[in-house]
Design a protein around this motif. Structure first.
Motif, PDB file in Angstrom:
ATOM      1  N   GLY A 173      41.542  30.929  53.273  1.00  0.00           N
ATOM      2  CA  GLY A 173      40.847  31.490  52.393  1.00  0.00           C
ATOM      3  C   GLY A 173      41.695  32.108  51.107  1.00  0.00           C
ATOM      4  N   TYR A 174      40.552  32.571  50.314  1.00  0.00           N
ATOM      5  CA  TYR A 174      41.150  32.187  48.767  1.00  0.00           C
ATOM      6  C   TYR A 174      40.335  33.260  48.159  1.00  0.00           C
ATOM      7  CZ  TYR A 174      37.203  29.718  47.283  1.00  0.00           C
ATOM      8  OH  TYR A 174      35.896  29.010  47.073  1.00  0.00           O
ATOM      9  N   TYR A 175      40.990  34.014  46.922  1.00  0.00           N
ATOM     10  CA  TYR A 175      40.449  34.605  45.707  1.00  0.00           C
ATOM     11  C   TYR A 175      40.705  34.500  44.839  1.00  0.00           C
ATOM     12  CZ  TYR A 175      44.738  37.093  45.225  1.00  0.00           C
ATOM     13  OH  TYR A 175      45.527  37.919  45.174  1.00  0.00           O
ATOM     14  N   LEU A 176      39.850  35.082  43.964  1.00  0.00           N
ATOM     15  CA  LEU A 176      40.133  34.590  42.269  1.00  0.00           C
ATOM     16  C   LEU A 176      40.044  36.196  41.371  1.00  0.00           C
ATOM     17  CD1 LEU A 176      36.275  32.747  41.191  1.00  0.00           C
ATOM     18  CD2 LEU A 176      38.415  31.618  42.552  1.00  0.00           C
ATOM     19  N   GLU A 177      40.906  35.320  41.335  1.00  0.00           N
ATOM     20  CA  GLU A 177      42.064  36.193  40.115  1.00  0.00           C
ATOM     21  C   GLU A 177      42.007  35.752  38.825  1.00  0.00           C
ATOM     22  OE1 GLU A 177      45.967  38.476  41.567  1.00  0.00           O
ATOM     23  OE2 GLU A 177      46.029  37.338  40.529  1.00  0.00           O
ATOM     24  N   CYS A 178      41.926  36.875  37.433  1.00  0.00           N
ATOM     25  CA  CYS A 178      42.144  36.678  36.540  1.00  0.00           C
ATOM     26  C   CYS A 178      43.006  37.125  35.652  1.00  0.00           C
ATOM     27  CB  CYS A 178      41.529  37.527  35.670  1.00  0.00           C
ATOM     28  SG  CYS A 178      41.635  39.464  35.555  1.00  0.00           S
ATOM     29  N   PRO A 179      43.519  36.398  34.636  1.00  0.00           N
ATOM     30  CA  PRO A 179      44.906  36.766  33.936  1.00  0.00           C
ATOM     31  C   PRO A 179      45.693  38.360  34.228  1.00  0.00           C
ATOM     32  CG  PRO A 179      43.527  35.745  32.739  1.00  0.00           C
ATOM     33  CD  PRO A 179      42.553  36.058  33.367  1.00  0.00           C
ATOM     34  N   ASP A 180      44.780  39.323  34.429  1.00  0.00           N
ATOM     35  CA  ASP A 180      45.105  40.575  34.303  1.00  0.00           C
ATOM     36  C   ASP A 180      45.170  40.938  36.064  1.00  0.00           C
ATOM     37  OD1 ASP A 180      45.145  41.196  31.573  1.00  0.00           O
ATOM     38  OD2 ASP A 180      42.795  42.027  31.416  1.00  0.00           O
ATOM     39  N   GLY A 181      45.008  40.382  36.769  1.00  0.00           N
ATOM     40  CA  GLY A 181      44.844  40.397  38.001  1.00  0.00           C
ATOM     41  C   GLY A 181      44.042  40.862  39.058  1.00  0.00           C
ATOM     42  N   HIS A 182      43.012  40.695  38.039  1.00  0.00           N
ATOM     43  CA  HIS A 182      41.874  41.513  39.070  1.00  0.00           C
ATOM     44  C   HIS A 182      41.664  39.895  39.644  1.00  0.00           C
ATOM     45  CE1 HIS A 182      40.690  43.666  34.744  1.00  0.00           C
ATOM     46  NE2 HIS A 182      41.930  44.623  35.339  1.00  0.00           N
ATOM     47  N   GLY A 183      41.397  40.555  40.975  1.00  0.00           N
ATOM     48  CA  GLY A 183      40.971  39.814  42.145  1.00  0.00           C
ATOM     49  C   GLY A 183      39.140  39.867  42.468  1.00  0.00           C
ATOM     50  N   SER A 184      38.558  39.092  42.762  1.00  0.00           N
ATOM     51  CA  SER A 184      37.179  38.944  43.058  1.00  0.00           C
ATOM     52  C   SER A 184      36.983  37.255  44.259  1.00  0.00           C
ATOM     53  CB  SER A 184      35.852  38.784  41.731  1.00  0.00           C
ATOM     54  OG  SER A 184      36.427  37.650  41.519  1.00  0.00           O
ATOM     55  N   LEU A 185      35.448  37.570  44.016  1.00  0.00           N
ATOM     56  CA  LEU A 185      35.583  36.687  45.247  1.00  0.00           C
ATOM     57  C   LEU A 185      34.497  35.829  44.569  1.00  0.00           C
ATOM     58  CD1 LEU A 185      34.578  38.187  48.333  1.00  0.00           C
ATOM     59  CD2 LEU A 185      36.797  37.167  47.877  1.00  0.00           C
ATOM     60  N   PRO A 186      34.423  34.362  45.035  1.00  0.00           N
ATOM     61  CA  PRO A 186      33.164  33.672  44.737  1.00  0.00           C
ATOM     62  C   PRO A 186      32.095  33.698  44.952  1.00  0.00           C
ATOM     63  CG  PRO A 186      35.205  32.218  47.073  1.00  0.00           C
ATOM     64  CD  PRO A 186      35.101  33.633  45.690  1.00  0.00           C
ATOM     65  N   PRO A 187      30.913  33.427  44.532  1.00  0.00           N
ATOM     66  CA  PRO A 187      30.645  32.633  43.662  1.00  0.00           C
ATOM     67  C   PRO A 187      30.666  33.402  41.857  1.00  0.00           C
ATOM     68  CG  PRO A 187      28.305  32.930  43.565  1.00  0.00           C
ATOM     69  CD  PRO A 187      29.838  33.538  45.358  1.00  0.00           C
ATOM     70  N   ARG A 188      32.080  32.789  40.915  1.00  0.00           N
ATOM     71  CA  ARG A 188      32.713  33.960  40.045  1.00  0.00           C
ATOM     72  C   ARG A 188      32.573  33.020  38.681  1.00  0.00           C
ATOM     73  NH1 ARG A 188      30.814  39.394  40.320  1.00  0.00           N
ATOM     74  NH2 ARG A 188      31.646  39.867  42.587  1.00  0.00           N
ATOM     75  N   TRP A 189      31.693  33.833  36.880  1.00  0.00           N
ATOM     76  CA  TRP A 189      32.211  33.220  36.483  1.00  0.00           C
ATOM     77  C   TRP A 189      32.879  33.073  35.684  1.00  0.00           C
ATOM     78  CZ3 TRP A 189      29.342  27.487  35.812  1.00  0.00           C
ATOM     79  CH2 TRP A 189      28.173  27.448  36.838  1.00  0.00           C
ATOM     80  N   VAL A 190      32.993  34.888  35.382  1.00  0.00           N
ATOM     81  CA  VAL A 190      33.736  35.824  34.846  1.00  0.00           C
ATOM     82  C   VAL A 190      34.652  36.743  35.630  1.00  0.00           C
ATOM     83  CG1 VAL A 190      32.101  34.970  32.405  1.00  0.00           C
ATOM     84  CG2 VAL A 190      32.208  36.848  33.539  1.00  0.00           C
ATOM     85  N   CYS A 191      35.406  37.387  35.173  1.00  0.00           N
ATOM     86  CA  CYS A 191      36.199  37.981  36.057  1.00  0.00           C
ATOM     87  C   CYS A 191      34.897  39.658  36.221  1.00  0.00           C
ATOM     88  CB  CYS A 191      37.184  38.662  35.408  1.00  0.00           C
ATOM     89  SG  CYS A 191      38.579  39.947  36.150  1.00  0.00           S
ATOM     90  N   CYS A 193      36.711  42.669  33.951  1.00  0.00           N
ATOM     91  CA  CYS A 193      37.276  42.334  32.087  1.00  0.00           C
ATOM     92  C   CYS A 193      36.027  41.548  31.541  1.00  0.00           C
ATOM     93  CB  CYS A 193      38.526  42.358  32.254  1.00  0.00           C
ATOM     94  SG  CYS A 193      39.575  40.860  33.220  1.00  0.00           S
ATOM     95  N   GLY A 194      36.204  40.203  32.629  1.00  0.00           N
ATOM     96  CA  GLY A 194      34.458  39.577  31.993  1.00  0.00           C
ATOM     97  C   GLY A 194      35.717  38.403  31.448  1.00  0.00           C
ATOM     98  N   ALA A 195      36.868  38.134  31.582  1.00  0.00           N
ATOM     99  CA  ALA A 195      38.060  37.002  31.811  1.00  0.00           C
ATOM    100  C   ALA A 195      37.300  36.155  31.947  1.00  0.00           C
ATOM    101  CB  ALA A 195      39.326  37.266  32.182  1.00  0.00           C
ATOM    102  N   ALA A 196      36.885  35.099  31.228  1.00  0.00           N
ATOM    103  CA  ALA A 196      36.641  33.880  32.158  1.00  0.00           C
ATOM    104  C   ALA A 196      37.643  32.578  32.728  1.00  0.00           C
ATOM    105  CB  ALA A 196      35.675  32.633  30.859  1.00  0.00           C
ATOM    106  N   ASP A 197      39.243  33.213  32.589  1.00  0.00           N
ATOM    107  CA  ASP A 197      39.753  32.318  34.008  1.00  0.00           C
ATOM    108  C   ASP A 197      40.063  32.974  35.122  1.00  0.00           C
ATOM    109  OD1 ASP A 197      40.259  30.108  31.297  1.00  0.00           O
ATOM    110  OD2 ASP A 197      41.751  31.897  30.589  1.00  0.00           O
ATOM    111  N   LEU A 198      39.634  32.144  36.021  1.00  0.00           N
ATOM    112  CA  LEU A 198      39.926  32.808  37.314  1.00  0.00           C
ATOM    113  C   LEU A 198      40.667  31.554  37.833  1.00  0.00           C
ATOM    114  CD1 LEU A 198      35.738  34.145  38.270  1.00  0.00           C
ATOM    115  CD2 LEU A 198      38.066  35.133  36.995  1.00  0.00           C
ATOM    116  N   PHE A 199      41.386  31.990  38.622  1.00  0.00           N
ATOM    117  CA  PHE A 199      42.348  31.073  39.477  1.00  0.00           C
ATOM    118  C   PHE A 199      42.392  31.341  40.954  1.00  0.00           C
ATOM    119  CE2 PHE A 199      44.165  32.277  34.998  1.00  0.00           C
ATOM    120  CZ  PHE A 199      44.665  31.024  34.653  1.00  0.00           C
TER     121      PHE A 199
END
Ligand SMILES: [Zn+2]
Length: 141
Positions: free
Chosen positions: A33-51, A54-60
């Protein structure tokens, strides 16, 4: 929302953050299992295009912590039709690191006084009794 897919794919590896929810369930089911995190540390679940915060497009992709804690729960006695054969059951919101997951809490008595907030649980993917669809579940550690 057509027209929002104009930029080039800069991911460059197989771990595509735009993976769909079914693929995410596959990963959880496989213990990856994994989740997506933006540079500011906001976590979210896929599918995501942006945070979503905060709207950041860089999701890791980040590894989903093995253990989460129960934030809140509800014992369900009157289900929706899709859960008709599952009652009574417990829906719970569980915090794993910077994300919250909602799922069905199993392995505990479905009674208000049997579950403590803060109970540590693991996440997995199981089947609903009613229709055999996959559902996110939590089990006590
Ligand atoms: Zn963010």
């Amino acid at each position: 929302m057509s027209g929002s897919d104009g930029d080039s794919d800069d991911g460059g590896d197989a771990s595509n953050p735009k993976t769909g929810f079914d693929d995410w369930l596959d990963a959880v089911e496989a213990g990856e299992g994994y989740y997506l995190e933006c540079p500011d540390g906001h976590g979210s679940l896929p599918p995501r295009w942006v945070c979503p915060r905060c709207g950041a497009a860089d999701l890791f992709e980040r590894h989903l912590p093995d253990v989460g804690t129960v934030e809140t729960f509800t014992v369900v006695h009157v289900p929706t039709p899709r859960f008709a054969d599952d009652v009574p059951y417990v829906t719970a919101v569980v915090t794993f690191g910077s994300i919250r997951l909602t799922g069905v809490l199993r392995g505990m008595e479905p009674a208000d006084d049997a579950i403590d907030l803060g109970t540590e649980v693991t996440v997995r993917v199981e089947r609903r009794e009613t229709d055999d669809e996959r559902v996110i579940t939590f089990r006590p550690v």
